[in-house]
Scaffold this active site. Sequence first.
Site, PDB file in Angstrom:
ATOM      1  N   ASP A  34      34.617  47.296  39.242  1.00  0.00           N
ATOM      2  CA  ASP A  34      35.958  47.223  39.105  1.00  0.00           C
ATOM      3  C   ASP A  34      36.291  47.277  37.779  1.00  0.00           C
ATOM      4  O   ASP A  34      37.449  47.612  37.209  1.00  0.00           O
ATOM      5  CB  ASP A  34      36.505  45.736  39.713  1.00  0.00           C
ATOM      6  CG  ASP A  34      37.858  45.465  39.379  1.00  0.00           C
ATOM      7  OD1 ASP A  34      38.645  46.380  39.924  1.00  0.00           O
ATOM      8  OD2 ASP A  34      38.164  44.364  38.725  1.00  0.00           O
ATOM      9  N   ASP A  35      35.255  47.068  36.607  1.00  0.00           N
ATOM     10  CA  ASP A  35      35.559  47.317  35.137  1.00  0.00           C
ATOM     11  C   ASP A  35      35.795  48.733  35.052  1.00  0.00           C
ATOM     12  O   ASP A  35      36.590  48.816  33.989  1.00  0.00           O
ATOM     13  CB  ASP A  35      34.411  46.733  34.516  1.00  0.00           C
ATOM     14  CG  ASP A  35      34.322  45.129  34.613  1.00  0.00           C
ATOM     15  OD1 ASP A  35      35.183  44.556  34.459  1.00  0.00           O
ATOM     16  OD2 ASP A  35      32.940  44.797  35.024  1.00  0.00           O
ATOM     17  N   ARG A  60      28.252  40.547  30.315  1.00  0.00           N
ATOM     18  CA  ARG A  60      29.442  40.854  29.654  1.00  0.00           C
ATOM     19  C   ARG A  60      30.838  40.285  30.417  1.00  0.00           C
ATOM     20  O   ARG A  60      31.597  41.064  30.998  1.00  0.00           O
ATOM     21  CB  ARG A  60      29.622  42.475  29.526  1.00  0.00           C
ATOM     22  CG  ARG A  60      30.602  43.038  28.604  1.00  0.00           C
ATOM     23  CD  ARG A  60      30.789  44.262  28.812  1.00  0.00           C
ATOM     24  NE  ARG A  60      31.671  44.615  30.066  1.00  0.00           N
ATOM     25  CZ  ARG A  60      32.904  44.271  30.286  1.00  0.00           C
ATOM     26  NH1 ARG A  60      33.496  43.714  29.231  1.00  0.00           N
ATOM     27  NH2 ARG A  60      33.422  44.648  31.549  1.00  0.00           N
ATOM     28  N   TYR A  62      42.580  33.164  37.468  1.00  0.00           N
ATOM     29  CA  TYR A  62      41.833  34.289  36.989  1.00  0.00           C
ATOM     30  C   TYR A  62      42.288  34.362  35.552  1.00  0.00           C
ATOM     31  O   TYR A  62      42.369  33.318  34.702  1.00  0.00           O
ATOM     32  CB  TYR A  62      42.216  35.586  37.776  1.00  0.00           C
ATOM     33  CG  TYR A  62      40.834  36.392  37.522  1.00  0.00           C
ATOM     34  CD1 TYR A  62      39.794  36.192  37.929  1.00  0.00           C
ATOM     35  CD2 TYR A  62      41.159  37.648  36.801  1.00  0.00           C
ATOM     36  CE1 TYR A  62      38.641  36.915  37.748  1.00  0.00           C
ATOM     37  CE2 TYR A  62      40.004  38.470  36.704  1.00  0.00           C
ATOM     38  CZ  TYR A  62      38.849  38.117  37.059  1.00  0.00           C
ATOM     39  OH  TYR A  62      37.827  38.903  36.764  1.00  0.00           O
ATOM     40  N   GLU A 113      30.470  43.386  39.040  1.00  0.00           N
ATOM     41  CA  GLU A 113      31.584  43.127  37.918  1.00  0.00           C
ATOM     42  C   GLU A 113      30.910  42.427  36.635  1.00  0.00           C
ATOM     43  O   GLU A 113      29.929  41.806  37.005  1.00  0.00           O
ATOM     44  CB  GLU A 113      32.169  42.053  38.660  1.00  0.00           C
ATOM     45  CG  GLU A 113      33.645  41.308  37.981  1.00  0.00           C
ATOM     46  CD  GLU A 113      34.376  42.211  37.803  1.00  0.00           C
ATOM     47  OE1 GLU A 113      35.471  42.330  36.885  1.00  0.00           O
ATOM     48  OE2 GLU A 113      34.714  43.010  38.843  1.00  0.00           O
ATOM     49  N   ASP A 114      31.438  43.025  35.624  1.00  0.00           N
ATOM     50  CA  ASP A 114      30.926  42.255  34.316  1.00  0.00           C
ATOM     51  C   ASP A 114      29.670  42.490  34.044  1.00  0.00           C
ATOM     52  O   ASP A 114      28.700  41.467  33.327  1.00  0.00           O
ATOM     53  CB  ASP A 114      31.359  40.919  34.181  1.00  0.00           C
ATOM     54  CG  ASP A 114      32.787  40.823  34.067  1.00  0.00           C
ATOM     55  OD1 ASP A 114      33.616  41.726  33.963  1.00  0.00           O
ATOM     56  OD2 ASP A 114      33.414  39.767  33.685  1.00  0.00           O
ATOM     57  N   ASN A 122      41.028  41.061  27.783  1.00  0.00           N
ATOM     58  CA  ASN A 122      41.064  39.834  28.366  1.00  0.00           C
ATOM     59  C   ASN A 122      39.870  38.906  27.470  1.00  0.00           C
ATOM     60  O   ASN A 122      38.819  39.497  27.455  1.00  0.00           O
ATOM     61  CB  ASN A 122      40.892  39.943  29.743  1.00  0.00           C
ATOM     62  CG  ASN A 122      42.131  40.447  30.547  1.00  0.00           C
ATOM     63  OD1 ASN A 122      43.084  39.882  30.232  1.00  0.00           O
ATOM     64  ND2 ASN A 122      41.789  41.269  31.328  1.00  0.00           N
ATOM     65  N   LYS A 173      37.512  36.552  41.358  1.00  0.00           N
ATOM     66  CA  LYS A 173      37.850  37.832  41.977  1.00  0.00           C
ATOM     67  C   LYS A 173      37.823  37.572  43.470  1.00  0.00           C
ATOM     68  O   LYS A 173      39.089  38.263  44.159  1.00  0.00           O
ATOM     69  CB  LYS A 173      36.756  38.830  41.700  1.00  0.00           C
ATOM     70  CG  LYS A 173      36.671  39.370  40.548  1.00  0.00           C
ATOM     71  CD  LYS A 173      37.939  40.562  40.110  1.00  0.00           C
ATOM     72  CE  LYS A 173      37.529  41.058  38.542  1.00  0.00           C
ATOM     73  NZ  LYS A 173      38.552  42.035  38.481  1.00  0.00           N
TER      74      LYS A 173
END
Length: 545
Positions: A262-263, A150, A97, A239-240, A402, A168
């Site tokens: 999660d973000d 993203r 990850y 996610e993202d 990150n 993930k």
Amino acid sequence: MTAPLQPKRGATLLNDPVLNKGTAFSAAERDAFGLRGLLPPRVMTQDEQLERILPGVRARPTPIDQYAYLVALHDRNVTLFYRLVMDNLEEFLPVLYTPTVGQACEEFGRIFRRSRGLYVTSEDRGRVRDVLANWPHDDVRMIVVTDGERILGLGDLGANGMGIPIGKLTLYTACAGVSPHQCLPITIDVGTDNTALRESAAYMGVRDPRMRGEEYDALLDEFVEAVKERFPLACLQFEDFGNHNAFTLLEKWRDRTCTFNDDIQGTASVTLGGLLSAAKLTGVPLRDMRLMFLGAGEAGIGIGDLVVQEMIAEGLTELEARQRCWFMDSRGLVVASRTDLAEHKRRFAHEYDAVASLQEAVEQLKPHALIGVSGQPGTFTPGVLTAMAANHPRPIIMALSNPTSKAECTAREAYSATDGRAVFASGSPFAPVTYKERTHVPGQGNNAYIFPGVGLGVIVSESSRVTDEMFAAAARTLAGLVTPEDLAMGRIYPSLTRIREVSRAIAIEVAKIAFDRGLARTARPDDLAAAVSAAMYEPVYQSLI
């Protein structure tokens, strides 16, 4: 929980990564399933296989080469892959990850060997249910989905973003023991605005500009409804996604199905956990802290919202709590007089004069904690860090962007500019730093401390919703597992070697909330802790006879 065994034989059995044991098939299994002669004659134990394979992984020259090697191992032997990763999690978490997964997404076309997960494309409108029906496992409990807009701090990577759901879900299994066959990575490929990707010969996604507007919304609605129908007990993790879609999707579905982002929520929880731990080092309780956020997108606003709820729990009013959270975006301090603010920023827009620079804002507002979620490297300059140190004896510096190349500052920069007084944490790992003969161990504010345990708790309770209360409980649980020895080193998170312990503890608290709030869709076990432990997958070979 283990995958159901299937009556496969010969090369078909060897090519099934869930059932394949390679050289660990016993002599009896080789005779029973037509494997005699298809394998080298020596029967090896799993430990002997690890002893043979591990040096090969470590010999790879770069993290991305190690990543490709480990992915290839997963593609042929899931059980051995997870045994290796779980036994060496601190070593291989940064490979599987952050930060390596960012490069893996950028190079996804080059390293792609075998498909994992599902792709739902812009051409699948009206038949998303048919696509989901193609997945071979019915008992899916955890889905991670992205549209690739993203990816970390790297931007729009389109279908290459599949590396994120895969990564993930690897952590769901490695960190919390969610069974691999219950995990499903999905990419919603609606094109990409990354022209270089679209023109690349290696790109395997839809070669159109990104679909937006009503067509996009209709496809996502169809997708969520299809997931609810095909996998009724699954938790859907977004996610993202880009900021607008991320907030819109969460608000639309959070009270209608089992879902979270999660973000927004996972990042908030791990950051809150770090702040609660940092309070033990600074002597300033959370309710008395002023926080400055660099970045007012999904992560920043998500952290702010959860911090506000925790401050309210510590005795502040909502207004008092919000006034302790200040945000900087690309146009300066978020203040009420600005007319360019997106809706999600307005609840943190305070009556204050406009301030253009971060250093000036730090000098004026004197925050106890500076939290970077901007994706802009080097923005915590020596001047900003020195200003933080001038304001407080133990300034809290959290450079959470990150991958590593996007971090707002390095650990060494934070300790050096603050004369070793900083309480530092980052999103990607940094090595220990020796400054003036004292060694500081940076904490890593990695969402892997949070989302696997939350997911496990949701699975055990079969919760119909994932709530902010669960993420607040996860943060408190995480902070409670930080030891005096951790704090003495300056580390505000537990060692990654304890992450399964952390995930188990969080899962228990999350499941308690689901049962207590009437969200569970299964009977409450007499011993909840034992039920959580029993649900955690262990990568050991099953006998096929």
